[in-house]
Design a protein around this motif. Structure first.
Motif, PDB file in Angstrom:
ATOM      1  N   GLY A  89      47.822  -2.938 -11.189  1.00 16.94           N
ATOM      2  CA  GLY A  89      48.787  -2.672 -10.125  1.00 16.94           C
ATOM      3  C   GLY A  89      48.927  -1.211  -9.751  1.00 16.94           C
ATOM      4  O   GLY A  89      49.904  -0.825  -9.109  1.00 16.94           O
ATOM      5  N   THR A  90      47.957  -0.389 -10.131  1.00 21.60           N
ATOM      6  CA  THR A  90      48.036   1.051  -9.854  1.00 21.60           C
ATOM      7  C   THR A  90      47.660   1.331  -8.399  1.00 21.60           C
ATOM      8  O   THR A  90      46.675   0.781  -7.890  1.00 21.60           O
ATOM      9  CB  THR A  90      47.116   1.831 -10.800  1.00 21.60           C
ATOM     10  OG1 THR A  90      47.336   1.382 -12.140  1.00 21.60           O
ATOM     11  CG2 THR A  90      47.385   3.325 -10.720  1.00 21.60           C
ATOM     12  N   LYS A  91      48.419   2.200  -7.750  1.00 22.04           N
ATOM     13  CA  LYS A  91      48.192   2.541  -6.356  1.00 22.04           C
ATOM     14  C   LYS A  91      47.726   3.993  -6.231  1.00 22.04           C
ATOM     15  O   LYS A  91      48.177   4.863  -6.986  1.00 22.04           O
ATOM     16  CB  LYS A  91      49.463   2.337  -5.529  1.00 22.04           C
ATOM     17  CG  LYS A  91      50.034   0.923  -5.614  1.00 22.04           C
ATOM     18  CD  LYS A  91      49.076  -0.120  -5.048  1.00 22.04           C
ATOM     19  CE  LYS A  91      49.706  -1.522  -5.110  1.00 22.04           C
ATOM     20  NZ  LYS A  91      48.763  -2.563  -4.630  1.00 22.04           N
ATOM     21  N   PHE A  92      46.861   4.251  -5.257  1.00 24.52           N
ATOM     22  CA  PHE A  92      46.286   5.582  -5.055  1.00 24.52           C
ATOM     23  C   PHE A  92      46.395   5.978  -3.591  1.00 24.52           C
ATOM     24  O   PHE A  92      46.452   5.130  -2.704  1.00 24.52           O
ATOM     25  CB  PHE A  92      44.802   5.591  -5.461  1.00 24.52           C
ATOM     26  CG  PHE A  92      44.541   5.137  -6.872  1.00 24.52           C
ATOM     27  CD1 PHE A  92      44.459   6.046  -7.918  1.00 24.52           C
ATOM     28  CD2 PHE A  92      44.375   3.785  -7.160  1.00 24.52           C
ATOM     29  CE1 PHE A  92      44.208   5.639  -9.208  1.00 24.52           C
ATOM     30  CE2 PHE A  92      44.128   3.367  -8.459  1.00 24.52           C
ATOM     31  CZ  PHE A  92      44.041   4.291  -9.481  1.00 24.52           C
ATOM     32  N   GLU A  93      46.384   7.298  -3.369  1.00 22.28           N
ATOM     33  CA  GLU A  93      46.393   7.821  -2.010  1.00 22.28           C
ATOM     34  C   GLU A  93      45.561   9.098  -1.961  1.00 22.28           C
ATOM     35  O   GLU A  93      45.705   9.980  -2.819  1.00 22.28           O
ATOM     36  CB  GLU A  93      47.824   8.118  -1.549  1.00 22.28           C
ATOM     37  CG  GLU A  93      47.903   8.637  -0.115  1.00 22.28           C
ATOM     38  CD  GLU A  93      49.333   8.923   0.309  1.00 22.28           C
ATOM     39  OE1 GLU A  93      49.501   9.518   1.406  1.00 22.28           O
ATOM     40  OE2 GLU A  93      50.271   8.581  -0.436  1.00 22.28           O
ATOM     41  N   VAL A  94      44.677   9.187  -0.980  1.00 22.37           N
ATOM     42  CA  VAL A  94      43.865  10.388  -0.799  1.00 22.37           C
ATOM     43  C   VAL A  94      44.693  11.445  -0.084  1.00 22.37           C
ATOM     44  O   VAL A  94      45.300  11.181   0.960  1.00 22.37           O
ATOM     45  CB  VAL A  94      42.587  10.075   0.006  1.00 22.37           C
ATOM     46  CG1 VAL A  94      41.808  11.364   0.296  1.00 22.37           C
ATOM     47  CG2 VAL A  94      41.705   9.083  -0.736  1.00 22.37           C
ATOM     48  N   LYS A  95      44.712  12.647  -0.668  1.00 25.00           N
ATOM     49  CA  LYS A  95      45.389  13.783  -0.053  1.00 25.00           C
ATOM     50  C   LYS A  95      44.449  14.985  -0.108  1.00 25.00           C
ATOM     51  O   LYS A  95      44.324  15.636  -1.137  1.00 25.00           O
ATOM     52  CB  LYS A  95      46.702  14.092  -0.776  1.00 25.00           C
ATOM     53  CG  LYS A  95      47.783  13.029  -0.592  1.00 25.00           C
ATOM     54  CD  LYS A  95      49.116  13.491  -1.157  1.00 25.00           C
ATOM     55  CE  LYS A  95      50.217  12.486  -0.828  1.00 25.00           C
ATOM     56  NZ  LYS A  95      51.537  12.926  -1.362  1.00 25.00           N
ATOM     57  N   GLY A  96      43.790  15.225   1.009  1.00 28.10           N
ATOM     58  CA  GLY A  96      42.823  16.321   1.054  1.00 28.10           C
ATOM     59  C   GLY A  96      41.642  16.036   0.162  1.00 28.10           C
ATOM     60  O   GLY A  96      40.971  15.018   0.320  1.00 28.10           O
ATOM     61  N   ASN A  97      41.396  16.903  -0.814  1.00 30.29           N
ATOM     62  CA  ASN A  97      40.229  16.735  -1.694  1.00 30.29           C
ATOM     63  C   ASN A  97      40.611  16.130  -3.037  1.00 30.29           C
ATOM     64  O   ASN A  97      39.811  16.148  -3.982  1.00 30.29           O
ATOM     65  CB  ASN A  97      39.539  18.085  -1.928  1.00 30.29           C
ATOM     66  CG  ASN A  97      40.439  19.057  -2.674  1.00 30.29           C
ATOM     67  OD1 ASN A  97      41.659  18.913  -2.683  1.00 30.29           O
ATOM     68  ND2 ASN A  97      39.834  20.053  -3.301  1.00 30.29           N
TER      69      ASN A  97
END
Length: 432
Positions: free
Chosen positions: A418-426
């Protein structure tokens, strides 16, 4: 005050890193941003000749002592040394590595002259607090001779590593069990065990368990497989975590494991998930997994991170100037070949897939901050390890990479948690 931690996967380092390389300088700048800078040392340090053990961690891995200087130059200040290669060169290799680590005042955990010493935490004092590292490895049955032991009566301690044993049971139906019991009886497969039971050296298994030449089969309604940590090793780790927290602010656990649930290398085995949860239940602030040389999932359990495998950080597996005779015999190499010749030939055959698959040459550097036991932030910096047919001097060496290189992979591997991720720049941010 918060403590900041950077953790990488395996440093399978056998050569010097490229000189005047901007990629290395960039990594050094990144590592300098954290109080704790951790890596897993996956090699044996030998400058003088040490004999090869009768078993190894898949290959005999060794490095000259100057690789430790390379890791220190990058900025690492905390090291795990419990893995499947720790005892590749037996007790001489173990002692040589420990000697070189101590000469450089490198803080490490996971191996020692006794089980007590191998199990003990190592402590690092930082501006953010005092941090304890405990290190353990789960090995295959053929490597259990690597396990350290404590003294008893007049017998001295046995050097080795802090081993996590685990139990495996395969579930079979009643019909299958009856057939297999018949096979065991008619082939005398159980003759040695039967004699051992009669003489009191071996315990008789429960009625619902069949020992099929060392494989434990349990009676059930359908087929399956289950694993769980050995309680002796699990309880020892839990006790050391609790003791470490009596004179430190945080405790980190490093676990080196290659085992998987089924046929998917990305999925950690059942016992490893139970182990990680119990370590955090005992007070650990994080569990850092390594071993499989590829990325596995990330779980946030009770607001604390579990990295089931951070893959590789340095992976110089293609370099070998010398190899033991056991490698020549087991792989069918020409005895006339030098180590470099044999490894070159191995890299060209289909079975040499680890050196040919880019999945082992991409990973992340993880950075997180903890304050009063609470996880404040967790970010991942993607890296690539020079996977190509290009210059040998960059093969296996880390450089920063775009998030797209590993984003889908880490999302897929972490989905069941259930882990969530988000790309922020590099970078990739883990949602807490």
């Amino acid at each position: 005050m918060a403590v900041s931690i950077i953790a990488t996967g395996d440093s399978f380092i056998t050569q010097r890193l490229p000189r005047d390389d901007e990629g290395c300088r960039a990594l050094k700048r990144i590592l300098s941003k954290a109080d704790v800078r951790f890596t897993n040392l996956e090699t044996v340090i030998i400058d003088k000749d040490c004999f090869a053990n009768t078993f190894c961690g898949g290959a005999y891995v060794w490095s000259p002592s100057y690789v430790l200087d390379e890791l220190q130059k990058l900025g690492f200040n905390l090291y795990s040394w419990a893995n499947n290669h720790t005892m590749d060169f037996s007790y001489n290799g173990l002692n040589s590595t420990i000697k070189n680590l101590k000469e450089r005042n490198m803080i490490y955990a996971g191996a020692g002259s006794s089980l007590y010493e191998a199990s003990m935490p190592a402590f690092l004092n930082t501006q953010g607090g005092r941090v304890a590292l405990l290190s353990q490895a789960s090995l295959y049955n053929s490597q259990r001779g690597a396990r350290a032991g404590d003294p008893h009566d007049a017998f001295p301690a046995r050097p080795g590593l802090n081993l996590l044993r685990y139990n495996v049971e395969y579930i079979v139906t009643e019909e299958q069990m009856n057939v297999l019991r018949d096979v065991v009886t008619k082939t005398d497969m159980d003759a040695d065990d039967a004699l051992g039971i009669a003489q009191g050296f071996v315990q008789s298994p429960p009625n619902d368990i069949l020992d099929f030449d060392g494989v434990k089969l349990r009676l059930g309604n359908s087929n399956g497989r289950m694993t769980y940590p050995d309680e002796r090793d699990m309880l020892r780790m839990e006790r050391h975590i609790k003791a470490a927290l009596m004179n430190s602010d945080y405790a980190i656990v490093s676990i080196h494991s290659h085992q998987m649930k089924g046929r998917n290398e990305n999925e950690p085995d059942f016992f490893l998930e139970e182990y990680a949860h119990r370590c955090i239940d005992a007070g650990a602030s994080a569990v850092i997994g390594s071993g499989t040389h590829l990325l596995r999932g990330i779980e946030i359990y009770k607001n604390r991170p579990i990295f089931y495998s951070l893959g590789n950080f340095i992976f110089q597996s293609r370099f070998a100037s010398r190899i033991p005779a056991d490698t020549i015999e087991s792989r069918g190499y020409n005895p006339e070949h030098y180590g470099a010749e044999a490894m070159f030939i191995h890299s060209k055959i289909p079975q040499g897939a680890m050196g040919k698959n880019s999945i082992y040459y991409r990973s992340v550097i993880s950075y997180w901050e903890i304050k009063n036991g609470k996880l404040l932030k967790l970010i991942l910096l993607p890296i690539k390890l020079g996977f190509s047919n290009g210059p040998y001097n960059v093969n296996g060496c880390p450089q920063t990479a775009e998030p797209s290189l590993i984003y889908d992979e880490i999302v897929s591997a972490s989905k069941s948690y259930g882990t969530k991720f988000e790309v922020k720049g590099n970078i990739i941010e883990v949602k807490i």
